[in-house]
Design a protein around this motif. Sequence first.
Motif, short mmCIF file in Angstrom:
data_model
loop_
_atom_site.label_atom_id
_atom_site.label_comp_id
_atom_site.label_asym_id
_atom_site.label_seq_id
_atom_site.Cartn_x
_atom_site.Cartn_y
_atom_site.Cartn_z
N ALA A 75 -55.83 -3.73 -56.82
CA ALA A 75 -54.48 -3.26 -56.50
C ALA A 75 -54.18 -1.94 -57.20
O ALA A 75 -53.57 -1.04 -56.62
CB ALA A 75 -53.45 -4.32 -56.90
N GLY A 76 -54.61 -1.81 -58.45
CA GLY A 76 -54.41 -0.56 -59.18
C GLY A 76 -55.12 0.62 -58.56
O GLY A 76 -54.57 1.71 -58.43
N VAL A 77 -56.35 0.40 -58.12
CA VAL A 77 -57.11 1.47 -57.48
C VAL A 77 -56.46 1.87 -56.16
O VAL A 77 -56.34 3.07 -55.84
CB VAL A 77 -58.58 1.04 -57.27
N VAL A 102 -53.07 5.61 -52.90
CA VAL A 102 -51.99 5.75 -51.93
C VAL A 102 -50.80 6.53 -52.50
O VAL A 102 -50.24 7.39 -51.82
CB VAL A 102 -51.53 4.36 -51.43
N LEU A 103 -50.41 6.22 -53.73
CA LEU A 103 -49.23 6.83 -54.33
C LEU A 103 -49.61 7.99 -55.24
O LEU A 103 -50.75 8.09 -55.66
CB LEU A 103 -48.48 5.77 -55.17
N PRO A 104 -48.65 8.83 -55.55
CA PRO A 104 -48.92 9.84 -56.58
C PRO A 104 -49.22 9.15 -57.91
O PRO A 104 -48.82 8.00 -58.14
CB PRO A 104 -47.60 10.63 -56.68
N PHE A 105 -49.89 9.86 -58.79
CA PHE A 105 -50.34 9.26 -60.05
C PHE A 105 -49.20 8.65 -60.85
O PHE A 105 -49.30 7.53 -61.33
CB PHE A 105 -51.07 10.31 -60.89
N TRP A 106 -48.09 9.38 -61.01
CA TRP A 106 -47.00 8.88 -61.84
C TRP A 106 -46.37 7.62 -61.26
O TRP A 106 -45.99 6.72 -61.99
CB TRP A 106 -45.94 9.96 -62.06
N ALA A 107 -46.26 7.53 -59.94
CA ALA A 107 -45.68 6.34 -59.31
C ALA A 107 -46.60 5.14 -59.47
O ALA A 107 -46.15 4.02 -59.75
CB ALA A 107 -45.40 6.60 -57.84
N ALA A 108 -47.90 5.36 -59.30
CA ALA A 108 -48.86 4.26 -59.47
C ALA A 108 -48.86 3.77 -60.91
O ALA A 108 -48.88 2.57 -61.18
CB ALA A 108 -50.24 4.71 -59.06
N LEU A 109 -48.82 4.71 -61.85
CA LEU A 109 -48.78 4.34 -63.27
C LEU A 109 -47.51 3.57 -63.60
O LEU A 109 -47.56 2.59 -64.35
CB LEU A 109 -48.89 5.60 -64.13
#
Length: 60
Positions: free
Chosen positions: A14-16, A21-28
């Motif tokens: 899910a993290g990958v 899919v999302l920008p880095f800051w949103a995924a983080l």
Amino acid sequence: MSTRAKVATGGVVAGVILLWVLPFWAALLVIVGVPAAAYLLLDPSQRRRLNRASRKQLGR
């Protein structure tokens, strides 16, 4: 495969996918924020029980 291993594998997948899919800051934010929010939603007695279980596992 144990249940914990399945959950950990699912979390990594899910993290990958989120990072792709999302920008880095949103995924983080999702990867860090969801477990933090879940911990904060616990009652104080549940937090104590969780912390106690974690310490016992570390001592093994």
